[in-house]
Every structure is written in structure tokens, then in C-alpha cells.
Write an enzyme that holds these catalytic residues in place. Structure first.
Site, PDB file in Angstrom:
ATOM      1  N   GLU A  59      -1.671  -3.619   8.975  1.00 15.84           N
ATOM      2  CA  GLU A  59      -2.977  -3.388   8.558  1.00 15.84           C
ATOM      3  C   GLU A  59      -2.883  -4.100   7.186  1.00 15.84           C
ATOM      4  O   GLU A  59      -2.220  -3.497   6.032  1.00 15.84           O
ATOM      5  CB  GLU A  59      -3.161  -1.852   8.272  1.00 15.84           C
ATOM      6  CG  GLU A  59      -4.668  -1.817   7.981  1.00 15.84           C
ATOM      7  CD  GLU A  59      -4.999  -0.328   7.508  1.00 15.84           C
ATOM      8  OE1 GLU A  59      -4.110   0.604   6.892  1.00 15.84           O
ATOM      9  OE2 GLU A  59      -6.114   0.001   7.909  1.00 15.84           O
TER      10      GLU A  59
ATOM     11  N   GLU B  58      -6.813   8.604  -6.654  1.00 15.90           N
ATOM     12  CA  GLU B  58      -6.651   8.487  -8.064  1.00 15.90           C
ATOM     13  C   GLU B  58      -7.323   7.035  -8.410  1.00 15.90           C
ATOM     14  O   GLU B  58      -7.311   6.824  -9.847  1.00 15.90           O
ATOM     15  CB  GLU B  58      -5.218   8.545  -8.541  1.00 15.90           C
ATOM     16  CG  GLU B  58      -4.111   7.637  -7.845  1.00 15.90           C
ATOM     17  CD  GLU B  58      -3.740   7.944  -6.194  1.00 15.90           C
ATOM     18  OE1 GLU B  58      -4.661   8.470  -5.555  1.00 15.90           O
ATOM     19  OE2 GLU B  58      -2.485   7.514  -6.341  1.00 15.90           O
TER      20      GLU B  58
ATOM     21  N   CYS C 195     -11.839   1.435   7.060  1.00 17.16           N
ATOM     22  CA  CYS C 195     -11.040   1.332   8.250  1.00 17.16           C
ATOM     23  C   CYS C 195     -11.476   0.965   9.568  1.00 17.16           C
ATOM     24  O   CYS C 195     -11.117   1.008  10.551  1.00 17.16           O
ATOM     25  CB  CYS C 195     -10.648   2.968   8.259  1.00 17.16           C
ATOM     26  SG  CYS C 195     -12.526   3.843   8.323  1.00 17.16           S
TER      27      CYS C 195
HETATM   28  P1  NAD Z   1      -3.455   6.043   0.909  1.00 10.32           P
HETATM   29  O1  NAD Z   1      -2.739   6.522   2.203  1.00 10.32           O
HETATM   30  O2  NAD Z   1      -2.476   5.182   0.095  1.00 10.32           O
HETATM   31  O3  NAD Z   1      -3.893   7.396  -0.040  1.00 10.32           O
HETATM   32  C1  NAD Z   1      -4.607   8.286   0.638  1.00 10.32           C
HETATM   33  C2  NAD Z   1      -4.513   9.480  -0.238  1.00 10.32           C
HETATM   34  O4  NAD Z   1      -3.507   9.976  -0.048  1.00 10.32           O
HETATM   35  C3  NAD Z   1      -4.801   9.339  -1.768  1.00 10.32           C
HETATM   36  O5  NAD Z   1      -5.446  10.324  -2.230  1.00 10.32           O
HETATM   37  C4  NAD Z   1      -3.367   9.251  -2.297  1.00 10.32           C
HETATM   38  O6  NAD Z   1      -3.452   9.727  -3.552  1.00 10.32           O
HETATM   39  C5  NAD Z   1      -2.627  10.237  -1.389  1.00 10.32           C
HETATM   40  N1  NAD Z   1      -1.211   9.679  -1.291  1.00 10.32           N
HETATM   41  C6  NAD Z   1      -1.026   8.233  -1.235  1.00 10.32           C
HETATM   42  N2  NAD Z   1       0.509   8.364  -1.076  1.00 10.32           N
HETATM   43  C7  NAD Z   1       0.766   9.359  -0.646  1.00 10.32           C
HETATM   44  C8  NAD Z   1       2.061  10.252  -0.535  1.00 10.32           C
HETATM   45  N3  NAD Z   1       3.287   9.601  -0.292  1.00 10.32           N
HETATM   46  N4  NAD Z   1       2.011  11.513  -0.277  1.00 10.32           N
HETATM   47  C9  NAD Z   1       1.334  12.251  -0.521  1.00 10.32           C
HETATM   48  N5  NAD Z   1      -0.101  11.831  -0.953  1.00 10.32           N
HETATM   49  C10 NAD Z   1      -0.121  10.471  -1.011  1.00 10.32           C
HETATM   50  O7  NAD Z   1      -4.620   5.361   1.182  1.00 10.32           O
HETATM   51  P2  NAD Z   1      -5.492   4.342   0.400  1.00 10.32           P
HETATM   52  O8  NAD Z   1      -4.807   3.108   0.028  1.00 10.32           O
HETATM   53  O9  NAD Z   1      -6.447   5.267  -0.488  1.00 10.32           O
HETATM   54  O10 NAD Z   1      -6.681   4.154   1.523  1.00 10.32           O
HETATM   55  C11 NAD Z   1      -6.732   3.030   2.599  1.00 10.32           C
HETATM   56  C12 NAD Z   1      -6.225   3.346   3.889  1.00 10.32           C
HETATM   57  O11 NAD Z   1      -7.055   4.620   4.490  1.00 10.32           O
HETATM   58  C13 NAD Z   1      -6.223   2.468   4.920  1.00 10.32           C
HETATM   59  O12 NAD Z   1      -5.031   2.554   5.623  1.00 10.32           O
HETATM   60  C14 NAD Z   1      -7.501   2.703   5.842  1.00 10.32           C
HETATM   61  O13 NAD Z   1      -7.381   2.308   7.145  1.00 10.32           O
HETATM   62  C15 NAD Z   1      -7.265   4.111   5.645  1.00 10.32           C
HETATM   63  N6  NAD Z   1      -8.502   4.780   6.037  1.00 10.32           N
HETATM   64  C16 NAD Z   1      -8.765   5.292   7.300  1.00 10.32           C
HETATM   65  C17 NAD Z   1      -9.942   5.757   7.467  1.00 10.32           C
HETATM   66  C18 NAD Z   1     -10.175   6.577   8.923  1.00 10.32           C
HETATM   67  O14 NAD Z   1     -10.932   7.211   9.249  1.00 10.32           O
HETATM   68  N7  NAD Z   1      -9.074   6.216   9.844  1.00 10.32           N
HETATM   69  C19 NAD Z   1     -10.768   5.890   6.721  1.00 10.32           C
HETATM   70  C20 NAD Z   1     -10.768   5.217   5.440  1.00 10.32           C
HETATM   71  C21 NAD Z   1      -9.775   4.925   5.053  1.00 10.32           C
END
Ligand code: NAD
Length: 510
Positions: free
Chosen positions: A395, A186, A291
Site C-alpha cells: 500500500e 497524533e 483508503c
Molecule cells: P496507522 O495504522 O499508522 O495509525 C492509525 C492509528 O493507530 C493512529 O491513531 C495511530 O496513533 C495508531 N497506531 C499507529 N501505530 C500503532 C501501533 N504500533 N500500536 C498501536 N497504535 C498504533 O494508520 P495511518 O497512517 O494513520 O492511516 C493510514 C492507513 O489507514 C492506511 O493504511 C489506510 O488505508 C488506512 N485506512 C483505512 C480505512 C478503512 O476504512 N479501511 C480508512 C481510512 C484509512
């Protein structure tokens, strides 16, 4: 919200996308999409209700039988057209990324280029779905395996790669014959919406690719909806773990990629200049919001002091500023963080580190960029970081690079392996034997040898180990095709009345 900012009610609204067109939400719930470089709101994004998610799933389900029956050659043709459209519109897509995420324009173009690789891979779907055939497995009996799509599948993606991570998922899923629902972050939802429009222009039938914008309400509904067969998730570890647990409990196939703390081990024989270039590029590119960013250096023995000196020298020259100024790239190398809240959280780790006994070798808060309008923070370097400290274990996901000092290679590799995460890990050395040993020893899903960000090319698959991935299959590449299909084995015999008789015994193969 940034203090003093007023939200303009006339801001642009970002919608969802279903049945081939944008769809307006009646939920009356929205989120603000910021321009991180100015700290100003850029748009509202509509948050879908559970009922709106249901309507989108219904539309994807309706599209499935016809899409599944579409010849592979036609699916490939659409992927080729999509590839051409993304290529032709890459500047616009990159600008959308820069405006909502904050990364620089060249970095955003790099993201698009890596996304294009995944579309190229999906163009090969007629070859990728070839099965196996065994003639005369028994007398007059042939056995073959085919792979079939699952049905409606969903992807939930993070803010840090708003185009590339969706492209890790939907081209393969759709080429395999599934219909797809994407729930983008979002925080920067426009790039995904633009990709949906390009898929439509490429000739994809309505309902095959859909987007539900939103927050946890939309995600929770996707996780419990009985018509969703599989969930691909990329995001932080706590959410990945919870998504994996909930969706598997609901009988879905799940791959949930989580957070990371990628270590770069530097041996004393490494080319220190090259290692410093790599460390600075991999730690501070995209403001550390990758990531696969290097966030911890494990400097072995005498490598530490010259390496830290070389890193400091390079950090001083990084140009920090907006990725786009009036539509122009001004050559800045590092942009802002995603939100003011996240910038403050990242900065708070500097005081935490100090209180834990680490040394702040470079304090990004004092960098002139940190007082700019927008969500900027200068680059920081922490020395004498140790496992167990929060500044090591957590992280941080920002421009803060920590250095752990180790006396020997076994001590260094043990540090890497004890970390809860296992996404990427890199070694810098001139010693082939040491590099090979590291490849053998290290507990991480993606390993770099003198390569700091070893993101696999699209013909391999992407995924970490330990708390960086929940599930069995990695994302994109061959494992992506496996994830989005299920195998069916057919045993066949054609009627030959001359050999037919009643036989109640168990079928024998010899
Ligand atoms: P996030 O976990 O906050 O959000 C990811 C997605 O989940 C979003 O679409 C969000 O709307 C949804 N979301 C968030 N909280 C939720 C909940 N409680 N219940 C259900 N859905 C929920 O992650 P972010 O801040 O958008 O992205 C950064 C994170 O992603 C970092 O931890 C990074 O390391 C990780 N990441 C990992 C990879 C990988 O390949 N391992 C790649 C890119 C990013």
C-alpha cells in the site's frame, strides 16, 4: 523534522478532553503536528500516559449509567443539535482538516459532508433500536428482543480522515447509549477535539465523549483496560491485525479496518474519457491518501493504450499546491502529503518500480510542485505493473497510480481477487452483464459499477474483506448499531394462578 526547521517552544498545545473539558497531560511526552503545506510545525500534541488513559476510562465509566438511562428521544435531540452545530461550523472544521492534513478545502468540506451523514443516521436512534416482539410464542408467553449498550467503548482513528472516520464511530456508539473514548491520529488531532467541543455544546453530559491524545502508549492501555468493552479501529493493516489480536485476546469486541489496494477494472467497451476522469479523480484526490483511492488500474486488452493516454493528458492539468493560502482557497486540486517522511517513502516506490521492471510513464518527482516548501509530490503513473512486484503489492498511500495490463476479463478479475486486500473494487464498462458478473465474482467489501470510490452512504455499512478488515461487523450504518449494542431476549409470562402447577419437565412451547 524538516532540515533546518526549529521547533518553537511557544507553539500551541493540543490537549485531550475528558469530563466535558480539555485536560492537560503531565506525561511530558508530546508530538509535533505539522502544517504539511508549509513543512512548518503547527502545534504540539500532548501524549497521554497509561495513568491518564485510566483516569479518562474512569470518567467514561462514571457517566455510563446515567447516559444509558437517558431516553432515546433526548439522545436523538442531542444528535440533532450536534448535527446543526457541525453544519454551522463546517468551514472552520474543514480549515482545521486542511491545515493539519493538507487536503484541499473542497475535499475537507466533502469529508465533513460525509461525516454529517453519519450524524443524520444516528439521529434516527429511536427507530434504529426498535426490537422484535413475538406474542404467544407459547401459551401465555411472549418473547421479545432488546438491544442494550455495551458500556465504555473506544475508537482509534487514522490521519487521513481526521473528522469523518471519528464520525463513523462515535455518533452511533453514543446514540446507542455507550460512553466513548476516541484516540485520534497524533498527526492531525485538532478536528476531533473541535468535534468534542461541539458535542458538549449540543448538550451531551460530561464524560460521555472523551478524547485521549497520544501514541501507542495510549492505544496499548485502551486495548488492555478491563472496563473497555469494544474497540473500533481504522488504520493500516499491520496495526489493525495486531489491535484485533490483542483486543480480542483481552475479551473485547473488535472491528479493525485496515489498508487497501483498490483496483479499477476497465473493459475495452468502457467510455475511455469517463474512465480516465474517474481514475485520475480517485487516484490523486487527497494526494492518494484515501483508503478507497484507486491505486491500481487493470486495463483489459485494447483498453490500456487509449486509457493511459487519456490519464496522462488529465494528470498534466492537475493544480497542485496548498489547500489554504492565508485562509483562502486558491483552487488547488491536490495538496501535500501528511509528513516529509511519508512523502519520501511514497517517492521511493518510483525507483523500486523501475528496478522491478515497471515503466514510469509519469514521474511526479520532476513536477515543479515537488520542489515546493512543504511535503509535496507530483502525481506519478506506472505502466506494466505486475502482481508480485512491491510497487503492486504494497500500500503506497500516495499519488502513484499503477496500471496492470490483462488480456481477458477472467484474467483481470483473478488479479483483483488474488490481491491480499479487499476494500473497494470498481469496474468501468457499458455492458450490464459484465458489470453484474463482476459484482458476483469480485472479492471486495465495496464495489463500484462505473463509480470509482464506492463509499457506502450512511444507511449502509462500510467495510472491506480479507486484509482490509479484521472482525465480523462493518462500520457505521446498521452494522454499526449492531456492533455497539448487544441483544437480550426476554421470555415473559404474567401470573395466572388458575393455570399454575409444579412441573419439573423441560419447558415446552406447544
Ligand atoms: P496507522 O495504522 O499508522 O495509525 C492509525 C492509528 O493507530 C493512529 O491513531 C495511530 O496513533 C495508531 N497506531 C499507529 N501505530 C500503532 C501501533 N504500533 N500500536 C498501536 N497504535 C498504533 O494508520 P495511518 O497512517 O494513520 O492511516 C493510514 C492507513 O489507514 C492506511 O493504511 C489506510 O488505508 C488506512 N485506512 C483505512 C480505512 C478503512 O476504512 N479501511 C480508512 C481510512 C484509512
Amino acid at each position: 523534522m524538516v532540515a533546518g526547521t526549529t521547533i518553537d517552544k511557544d507553539l500551541k498545545t493540543i490537549t485531550s478532553f475528558a469530563a466535558g473539558k480539555p485536560t492537560t497531560s503531565k506525561s511530558n511526552r508530546t508530538g509535533i503536528v505539522w502544517n504539511p503545506a508549509t513543512g512548518e510545525p503547527r502545534a504540539h500534541v500532548e501524549f497521554s500516559s497509561a495513568a491518564e488513559v485510566d483516569a479518562t476510562v474512569a470518567c467514561a465509566l462514571e457517566a455510563f449509567p446515567q447516559w444509558r438511562a437517558t431516553p432515546l428521544s433526548r439522545r436523538a435531540e442531542i444528535m440533532f443539535a450536534f448535527h446543526a452545530l457541525v453544519h454551522a461550523n463546517k468551514r472552520h472544521l474543514a480549515e482545521l482538516i486542511t491545515l493539519e492534513h493538507g487536503k484541499t478545502l473542497p475535499d475537507a468540506l466533502g469529508e465533513v459532508a460525509r461525516g454529517l451523514e453519519n450524524i443524520e443516521f444516528a439521529c434516527g436512534i429511536p427507530n434504529l433500536l426498535k426490537g422484535g416482539f413475538t406474542e404467544q410464542a407459547s401459551r401465555g408467553i411472549d418473547v421479545y428482543q432488546i438491544r442494550q449498550p455495551l458500556g465504555v467503548v473506544a475508537g482509534i482513528t487514522p490521519f487521513n480522515f481526521p473528522a469523518m472516520v471519528p464520525l463513523w464511530m462515535f455518533p452511533n456508539a453514543i446514540a446507542c447509549g455507550n460512553t466513548f473514548i476516541l484516540k485520534p491520529s497524533e498527526k492531525d488531532p485538532s478536528p476531533a477535539l473541535f468535534l468534542a467541543e461541539l458535542m458538549q455544546q449540543a448538550g451531551l453530559p460530561d464524560g460521555v465523549f472523551n478524547i485521549v491524545q497520544g501514541d501507542r502508549v495510549a492505544v496499548d492501555r485502551l486495548l488492555e483496560h478491563p472496563d473497555i468493552k469494544a474497540i473500533s479501529f481504522v488504520g493500516s493493516t499491520p496495526v489493525a491485525r495486531s489491535i484485533y489480536e490483542t483486543a480480542t485476546r483481552n475479551g473485547k469486541r473488535v472491528q479493525a479496518l485496515g489498508g487497501a489496494r483498490n483496483h479499477m477494472l476497465v473493459l475495452p467497451d468502457a467510455d475511455i474519457g469517463m474512465a480516465a476522469d474517474a481514475a485520475v479523480s480517485a487516484a490523486f484526490g487527497s494526494a492518494g491518501e484515501r483508503c478507497m483511492a484507486i491505486s491500481i488500474i487493470v486495463a483489459v486488452d485494447t483498453a490500456a493504450d487509449p486509457l493511459i493516454a487519456a490519464i496522462r493528458e488529465r494528470m498534466a492539468n492537475i493544480k497542485i499546491g496548498p489547500g489554504l493560502v492565508d485562509g483562502k482557497d486558491e483552487g488547488n486540486e491536490m495538496g501535500p502529503l501528511i509528513t516529509g517522511e511519508h512523502r519520501d517513502r511514497v517517492a521511493s516506490y518510483l525507483d523500486i518500480a523501475k528496478s522491478e521492471g515497471a515503466t514510469i510513464a509519469v514521474d511526479g518527482r520532476t513536477h515543479p510542485a515537488s520542489s515546493r516548501k512543504g511535503f509535496f509530490l507530483g502525481t506519478s503513473l506506472l505502466d506494466s505493473v505486475e502482481p508480485g512486484m512491491r510497487c503492486y503489492e504494497d500500500e503506497i498511500f500516495g499519488p502513484v497510480l499503477g496500471v496492470v495490463r490483462a488480456k481477458t476479463y477472467p484474467e483481470a478479475v483473478a488479479i483483483v481477487n488474488r490481491n491480499q486486500y479487499g476494500n473497494g473494487a470498481a469496474i468501468f464498462t457499458r455492458d450490464g452483464g459484465a458489470a453484474r458478473q463482476f459484482q458476483f465474482d469480485v472479492e471486495a467489501g465495496m464495489v463500484g459499477i462505473n463509480v470509482p470510490i464506492p463509499v457506502p452512504v450512511a444507511s449502509y455499512s462500510f467495510g472491506g474483506w480479507k486484509a482490509s478488515l479484521f472482525g465480523d461487523l462493518h462500520m457505521y450504518g446498521p452494522e454499526g448499531v449492531q456492533f455497539y449494542t448487544r441483544a437480550k431476549v426476554v421470555t415473559s409470562r404474567w401470573p395466572d394462578p388458575s393455570t399454575s402447577s409444579v412441573n419439573l419437565g423441560f419447558p415446552q412451547v406447544r
